[in-house]
Design a protein around this motif. Structure first.
Motif, mmCIF file in Angstrom:
data_model
loop_
_atom_site.group_PDB
_atom_site.id
_atom_site.type_symbol
_atom_site.label_atom_id
_atom_site.label_comp_id
_atom_site.label_asym_id
_atom_site.label_seq_id
_atom_site.Cartn_x
_atom_site.Cartn_y
_atom_site.Cartn_z
ATOM 1 N N ALA A 249 17.055 -54.997 -21.871
ATOM 2 C CA ALA A 249 17.607 -53.912 -21.052
ATOM 3 C C ALA A 249 17.410 -52.565 -21.726
ATOM 4 O O ALA A 249 17.100 -51.567 -21.068
ATOM 5 N N LEU A 250 17.574 -52.515 -23.057
ATOM 6 C CA LEU A 250 17.354 -51.260 -23.783
ATOM 7 C C LEU A 250 15.882 -50.869 -23.770
ATOM 8 O O LEU A 250 15.550 -49.688 -23.653
ATOM 9 N N ARG A 251 15.016 -51.868 -23.907
ATOM 10 C CA ARG A 251 13.580 -51.572 -23.926
ATOM 11 C C ARG A 251 13.096 -51.061 -22.579
ATOM 12 O O ARG A 251 12.350 -50.083 -22.504
ATOM 13 N N LEU A 252 13.535 -51.725 -21.498
ATOM 14 C CA LEU A 252 13.096 -51.350 -20.153
ATOM 15 C C LEU A 252 13.874 -50.161 -19.594
ATOM 16 O O LEU A 252 13.442 -49.537 -18.628
ATOM 17 N N ARG A 253 15.058 -49.903 -20.192
ATOM 18 C CA ARG A 253 15.957 -48.845 -19.700
ATOM 19 C C ARG A 253 16.339 -49.062 -18.235
ATOM 20 O O ARG A 253 16.457 -48.127 -17.449
ATOM 21 N N ARG A 254 16.525 -50.323 -17.875
ATOM 22 C CA ARG A 254 16.986 -50.672 -16.531
ATOM 23 C C ARG A 254 17.696 -52.025 -16.592
ATOM 24 O O ARG A 254 17.624 -52.739 -17.593
ATOM 25 N N ALA A 255 18.378 -52.349 -15.487
ATOM 26 C CA ALA A 255 19.145 -53.593 -15.442
ATOM 27 C C ALA A 255 18.212 -54.796 -15.496
ATOM 28 O O ALA A 255 17.100 -54.777 -14.962
ATOM 29 N N ILE A 279 23.691 -48.419 -20.367
ATOM 30 C CA ILE A 279 24.572 -47.290 -20.073
ATOM 31 C C ILE A 279 23.822 -46.034 -20.489
ATOM 32 O O ILE A 279 23.635 -45.776 -21.685
ATOM 33 N N LEU A 280 23.349 -45.274 -19.495
ATOM 34 C CA LEU A 280 22.505 -44.120 -19.740
ATOM 35 C C LEU A 280 23.261 -42.840 -19.439
ATOM 36 O O LEU A 280 24.010 -42.764 -18.462
ATOM 37 N N SER A 281 23.051 -41.831 -20.274
ATOM 38 C CA SER A 281 23.643 -40.523 -20.035
ATOM 39 C C SER A 281 22.609 -39.462 -20.375
ATOM 40 O O SER A 281 22.266 -39.278 -21.550
ATOM 41 N N LYS A 282 22.100 -38.802 -19.333
ATOM 42 C CA LYS A 282 21.094 -37.756 -19.522
ATOM 43 C C LYS A 282 19.896 -38.282 -20.317
ATOM 44 O O LYS A 282 19.484 -37.703 -21.329
ATOM 45 N N ASP A 283 19.370 -39.402 -19.853
ATOM 46 C CA ASP A 283 18.208 -40.043 -20.475
ATOM 47 C C ASP A 283 18.459 -40.510 -21.900
ATOM 48 O O ASP A 283 17.524 -40.838 -22.622
ATOM 49 N N ARG A 284 19.726 -40.563 -22.310
ATOM 50 C CA ARG A 284 20.054 -41.090 -23.623
ATOM 51 C C ARG A 284 20.776 -42.412 -23.436
ATOM 52 O O ARG A 284 21.681 -42.520 -22.611
#
Length: 576
Positions: A249-255, A279-284
Motif C-alpha cells: 500500500a505504501l509503495r503503490l500509494r493506494r488501497a 493515510i495520505l496528507s498533501k502527497d505525504r
C-alpha cells in the motif's frame, strides 16, 4: 388457481415486519403450494455482478446444487434473464441443458424429472435485483394467466429486495456518519498523539466489526514510544501477510487488499480478508490503516467496506496531520521556553561567575600573603609545641582555601578547548597506572574492559583527563579504599551521534536516591571536607565537548558513571 388469493397472501407477507429471508421463503412456499411447483428458488444480483441462489421453498431438491455456483450476468438462462430483464418459459422439450450454464456439470440428470420451467427477472423500471426460478414436474406448461400472476409476484419480490437494499444502505450511511462524527470529535480534541491513534483504531474496529484494526505510522512525526496502534489481537499467522500488504500500500500509494485468503494457521481456522489503505496528507504518506475481517458473510461485504475504509483514511489524514503539527508546536514552544529559561539562568550564572572570580582573586592574594608570612615566621621564630601546632593548622587551612578558590576559578572560567586526537584506552591506562602506584590502592581490584580498535575522540586531553581522574577518585572514596573498580570503553550512540563511552563502576554501596538529582550541582557534597565542585566541573567539561554523563545507581551495591564523548564534536566541525 385462485390468483386473487395468491396475490393477497403474497402482498400481506411482503408488507409484514418479518425478516427478509422469512418473507421471501414464505412467498416461495406459497408459490410452490398454490401452483403445484416443486422448485421455487430466488437468485440475487450481488455487487460483483454475479447471481447467487440464496432462497428456496421448503421442499426444494435443487437448491444444494444451484447454490454451489454463482453465474455471471449474461451467462446461461439465469444470467440472460437478468441481463435482458425479460422472462423466459420452457418445457421439457426445449429447456437448455444445465439451464444454459455450460460449466455447471452437476445439473446433468438433476432436471430430467421436471416438465415446466419459468425464469422471471426481479426488477423495476431501472434496475434488476435477481431472478425467480420455478420448476414443475406435475404440469406440462405455465399458462398466460399464471404468467401474469408470476410477473406481479416477481415485481413484488424485486420490491422486497430493493427495499432491503435501501434499508441496509441507509443503515450503513447512518453508521458511516456516526463513525465520522466520533472520529471528528476525537481528532479535534487535545488528546495526546498515542491516545488519539489508539482511539481511532478502537472506533473504526468497532464500526467495521473487524477482528482487528491496526494503524502503522510510516515515519516518526512525533516522539512516540512505538509506531503501531492496534485494536484487537493480531495473530502471529497473519503478521507476515499484514506487513507485506502495508508495504504494498505504501509503495503503490493506494488501497490494496488480500481478500478471501485461506490461512492454515489462522485463529480457529477459516478464512480472512485484509484491507489496507495509505493515510495520505498533501502527497505525504503518514502511514497505513488496515482492517481484518473473518467469515464468509463478512467477506461478501468487502466492496462496501473498502469504500468506507478509504473514506475514513481520507477523513483522518488531515486531522492526524493537524494533531501532529499541534504536538510538534507544543514541543517546540516548550523547548523554546526551556531554552529561554536556560539563557536567563546562564546569564545569571555568568554574572555570578564573573563576580565570584573577582572575589576569589581578591581573597586568594591575601591568602597567599598570610600563608607565606606564616611559613616564614615558623622558620624564624622559636615557639613552643602548642604554638607550632596552631601554625600548622593555619598553613593547612590556608592551603585548603587556596584549593577551593582554584576549583571555583576552574568552574566559573571558560577555558578554550585545545583539541587533539585522544585514545581513551591509553589515557585511562596512564591514569590508572599513576593512581594504583599509591599504596592506598592496595585493597582495590581494578577490572578493565576495553573495546579493541576503539576510535579516537577529538578533545582537550588535559580537561578530559581531569574528568576521568575526578570520577575514578570519587569511586575510590565511595568504596572506602577497598572494593572492585571496573573501567570499560566501547563505541556507542548518544542522541544519534557516534560516541566513545567510558564506564566507571564501583562497589561502594551506591548513592542515596534522594540525593541523585543534586550530585552535579556546584558545592553539593556528602564528604566532610569536600568542595562539591569535582562532579560539577567534570560535567561542565564534558558538556563543553558536546558529550554527556549518565549515572546508573544500584542502591546498596554501587554506582556506574558513563561518559559519552562524541567521536567528531560539533565544536571541531564548526572550527573546521
Amino acid at each position: 388457481m385462485d390468483s386473487v388469493n395468491i396475490l393477497g397472501k403474497v402482498i400481506e407477507i411482503s408488507h409484514s415486519n418479518l425478516e427478509i429471508a422469512s418473507r421471501i421463503e414464505a412467498i416461495l412456499n406459497i408459490l410452490a403450494h398454490e401452483m403445484h411447483i416443486e422448485e421455487a428458488a430466488l437468485y440475487t444480483l450481488d455487487k460483483d455482478k454475479r447471481l447467487s441462489c440464496r432462497f428456496m421453498n421448503r421442499t426444494s431438491r435443487l437448491f444444494g446444487i444451484l447454490s454451489g455456483y454463482r453465474c455471471h450476468v449474461g451467462e446461461g438462462v439465469v444470467g440472460t434473464v437478468a441481463q435482458k430483464r425479460v422472462p423466459q418459459y420452457f418445457t421439457s422439450r426445449n429447456v437448455p441443458p444445465r439451464f444454459g450454464c455450460l460449466f455447471y456439470a452437476d445439473l446433468d440428470g438433476a432436471t430430467d424429472r421436471y416438465k415446466a420451467f419459468a425464469f422471471l427477472p426481479l426488477s423495476d423500471d431501472s434496475f434488476v435485483y435477481g431472478v425467480l426460478l420455478l420448476c414443475s414436474s406435475g404440469r406440462e406448461t405455465i399458462v398466460d394467466s399464471e404468467k401474469i400472476v408470476l410477473s406481479i409476484i416477481s415485481r413484488e419480490l424485486g420490491g422486497i429486495l430493493h427495499t432491503y437494499d435501501l434499508l441496509v444502505s441507509s443503515k450503513k450511511r447512518i453508521s458511516e456518519l456516526a463513525t465520522l462524527s466520533e472520529l471528528g470529535r476525537v481528532l479535534t480534541s487535545a488528546t495526546e498523539p498515542h491516545l488519539l491513534l489508539q482511539n481511532i483504531a478502537t472506533i473504526t474496529a468497532k464500526s467495521f466489526n473487524a477482528a482487528f484494526t491496526t494503524i502503522k505510522l510510516a515515519h516518526s512525526f512525533v516522539r512516540l514510544d512505538f509506531q503501531r496502534f492496534t485494536s484487537g489481537e493480531i495473530d502471529a499467522a497473519i503478521e507476515g501477510p499484514l506487513r507485506d500488504l502495508e508495504s504494498e500500500a505504501l509503495r503503490l500509494r493506494r488501497a490494496t487488499s488480500l481478500g478471501d485468503h485461506p490461512l492454515e494457521a489462522a485463529p480457529n481456522g477459516g478464512r480472512l480478508a485484509l484491507y489496507c489503505t495509505p493515510i495520505l496528507s498533501k502527497d505525504r504518506v503518514l502511514g497505513t490503516i488496515t482492517f481484518c475481517k473473518k467469515s464468509e458473510q463478512q467477506l461478501a461485504m468487502e466492496e462496501d467496506d473498502q469504500y468506507l475504509v478509504s473514506a475514513v483514511a481520507n477523513y483522518i489524514s488531515s486531522g492526524l496531520e493537524t494533531s501532529f503539527l499541534n504536538t510538534k508546536l507544543r514541543d517546540v514552544l516548550k523547548e523554546l521556553g526551556d531554552a529561554q529559561k536556560r539563557v536567563i539562568e546562564h546569564e545569571k550564572l555568568r554574572s555570578l561567575g564573573e563576580m565570584t572570580a573577582s572575589i576569589a582573586h581578591e581573597i586568594r592574594n591575601p591568602l597567599v600573603i598570610i600563608g607565606g608570612f606564616t611559613k616564614r615566621l615558623a622558620r624564624q621564630v622559636q615557639i613552643d609545641e602548642k604554638d607550632n601546632r596552631y601554625i600548622e593548622i593555619i598553613i593547612g587551612e590556608v592551603a585548603r582555601l587556596e584549593t577551593i578558590l582554584n576549583e571555583i576559578l576552574d568552574y566559573v572560567k571558560d577555558t578554550p578547548l585545545l583539541q587533539e586526537p585522544c585514545n581513551a584506552n591509553s589515557l585511562l591506562d596512564e591514569i590508572l597506572y599513576l593512581l594504583a602506584s599509591d599504596k592506598i590502592w592496595e585493597r582495590v581490584r581494578i577490572v578493565k574492559g576495553y573495546q579493541a580498535e576503539l576510535p579516537s575522540v577529538v578533545c582537550d586531553v588535559h580537561q578530559i583527563k581531569q574528568v576521568f581522574i575526578n570520577i575514578i577518585l570519587n569511586a575510590f572514596q565511595a568504596m572506602g579504599g577497598g572494593g572492585t573498580l571496573t573501567v570499560r570503553t566501547e563505541k556507542a550512540l548518544y542522541q544519534d551521534r557516534s560516541c566513545v563511552k567510558v564506564s566507571v563502576a564501583d562497589t561502594g554501596g551506591g548513592i542515596d536516591p534522594s540525593l541523585l538529582d543534586n550530585i552535579f550541582n556546584p558545592f553539593f557534597t556528602t564528604k566532610e571536607r569536600g568542595t562539591g565542585l569535582g562532579l560539577a566541573i567534570s560535567n561542565k567539561i564534558v558538556m563543553h565537548h558536546d558529550g554527556h554523563i549518565e549515572v546508573r545507581n544500584r542502591a546498596g551495591e554501587g554506582a556506574t558513571f558513563g561518559i559519552y564523548l562524541p567521536i567528531n564534536s560539533k565544536t571541531q566541525t564548526r572550527e573546521g
